[in-house]
Write a protein that holds these residues in place. Structure first.
Motif, PDB file in Angstrom:
ATOM      1  N   ARG A 167       2.345 -14.142   4.052  1.00 37.31           N
ATOM      2  CA  ARG A 167       2.217 -13.091   5.062  1.00 37.31           C
ATOM      3  C   ARG A 167       3.376 -13.129   6.051  1.00 37.31           C
ATOM      4  N   THR A 200      -8.852 -12.091   0.297  1.00 33.39           N
ATOM      5  CA  THR A 200      -9.299 -10.800   0.833  1.00 33.39           C
ATOM      6  C   THR A 200      -8.382 -10.310   1.946  1.00 33.39           C
ATOM      7  N   GLU A 201      -8.007 -11.210   2.833  1.00 31.85           N
ATOM      8  CA  GLU A 201      -7.149 -10.837   3.957  1.00 31.85           C
ATOM      9  C   GLU A 201      -5.783 -10.363   3.482  1.00 31.85           C
ATOM     10  N   CYS A 203      -5.013  -9.114   0.472  1.00 31.34           N
ATOM     11  CA  CYS A 203      -5.146  -7.827  -0.218  1.00 31.34           C
ATOM     12  C   CYS A 203      -5.243  -6.679   0.788  1.00 31.34           C
ATOM     13  N   GLN A 204      -6.001  -6.883   1.855  1.00 30.17           N
ATOM     14  CA  GLN A 204      -6.123  -5.858   2.884  1.00 30.17           C
ATOM     15  C   GLN A 204      -4.784  -5.642   3.590  1.00 30.17           C
ATOM     16  N   PHE A 205      -4.075  -6.729   3.856  1.00 30.27           N
ATOM     17  CA  PHE A 205      -2.763  -6.652   4.501  1.00 30.27           C
ATOM     18  C   PHE A 205      -1.803  -5.792   3.673  1.00 30.27           C
ATOM     19  N   GLU A 207      -2.669  -3.577   1.271  1.00 26.81           N
ATOM     20  CA  GLU A 207      -3.186  -2.210   1.184  1.00 26.81           C
ATOM     21  C   GLU A 207      -2.791  -1.396   2.409  1.00 26.81           C
ATOM     22  N   GLU A 208      -2.794  -2.023   3.565  1.00 27.05           N
ATOM     23  CA  GLU A 208      -2.388  -1.331   4.794  1.00 27.05           C
ATOM     24  C   GLU A 208      -0.917  -0.945   4.764  1.00 27.05           C
ATOM     25  N   ARG A 209      -0.166  -1.573   3.888  1.00 23.01           N
ATOM     26  CA  ARG A 209       1.257  -1.265   3.734  1.00 23.01           C
ATOM     27  C   ARG A 209       1.525  -0.511   2.444  1.00 23.01           C
ATOM     28  N   ARG A 212      -1.036  -1.527  -3.878  1.00 24.03           N
ATOM     29  CA  ARG A 212      -2.332  -1.658  -4.543  1.00 24.03           C
ATOM     30  C   ARG A 212      -2.261  -2.709  -5.640  1.00 24.03           C
ATOM     31  N   CYS A 213      -3.253  -3.579  -5.708  1.00 26.39           N
ATOM     32  CA  CYS A 213      -3.285  -4.625  -6.727  1.00 26.39           C
ATOM     33  C   CYS A 213      -3.595  -4.026  -8.096  1.00 26.39           C
TER      34      CYS A 213
END
Length: 240
Positions: A167, A200-201, A203-205, A207-209, A212-213
């Motif tokens: 991150r 999870t954190e 993946c969300q980080f 996705e916000e940018r 997509r996985c």
């Protein structure tokens, strides 16, 4: 599936070996993605001694490759690996969210070395991940080195293997991400390093940018318990 193939697979299964189609492996899918996305440059962050770079070349990638590795010993081997191929540049730095110097925790197996302190769960699963020393390294933001390693029209694949600081690498590359079409990184289900963000954190980080996985592959596993501790995730920018 023919009876012969079924019998062969059964025989391997009884021996504890699983057969998988090559098209269902990350190296095959990665090369497919890079080709379809028109990737012109791969940034190999956390290159160690060149294992990822060698795998890329083995599976047909011939474009530009920039590898980042801060530790002196693996960097020396990385440079020797890069000399066998064209279009491969190596930089002895780590990437993070700020520019400066830092103390990195050096693990016995080298590959588990991290700017974060290793936790007991990692050492229990792999004793060689324990810290055996430290090394002072140079840290730079990806945005700081962007102009030196990328061309304005590059379509970039970003690979990050930094043992819990993925991150931080992304936070230091907000501008560079505009050129990135795909990202590949380790995702942890269990806290292997102090203060690392988990699956999870992260993946969300991403996705916000707008990433997509699209692929997950099992990585680090506790062989005693059978628990998967890390997976390798491949993310695409939709529409890229």
């Amino acid at each position: 599936m023919s009876n012969a193939v079924a019998l062969v697979k059964l025989g391997f299964a009884r021996a504890g070996v699983s057969l998988t189609r090559i098209s269902n492996t990350l190296p095959y899918r990665r090369q497919q993605f890079l080709r379809e996305l028109g990737v012109t440059a791969v940034l190999d962050i956390g290159a160690n001694s060149g294992q990822y770079a060698s795998e890329l070349r083995k599976h047909g990638y011939k474009g530009r490759l920039v590898s980042f590795e801060p530790l002196a010993k693996p960097f020396k081997i990385l440079v020797e690996c890069a000399a066998k191929h064209q279009n491969h540049r190596c930089l002895q730095i780590a990437l993070g969210s700020v520019d400066g110097n830092a103390e990195i925790n050096v693990s016995e197996n080298i590959v588990s070395s991290s700017l974060l302190a290793v936790r007991d769960e990692s050492v229990t699963a792999c004793h060689a991940s324990r810290r055996v020393g430290t090394e002072t390294i140079e840290v730079r933001r990806l945005d700081t080195v962007r102009a030196d390693v990328l061309r304005p029209a590059d379509r970039v694949h970003l690979k990050i293997d930094t043992q819990g600081t993925e991150r931080e690498v992304l936070l230091g590359g907000a501008e560079t991400l505009q050129q990135v079409v795909s990202i590949e990184l380790e995702l942890s289900f269990a806290p292997l390093y102090d203060n690392q963000p988990l699956f999870t954190e992260m993946c969300q980080f991403l996705e916000e940018r707008a990433f997509r996985c699209v692929w997950l592959e099992r990585g680090f596993t506790n062989e005693r318990t059978g628990h998967t501790l890390q997976v390798d995730g491949f993310f695409l920018r939709p529409g890229s």
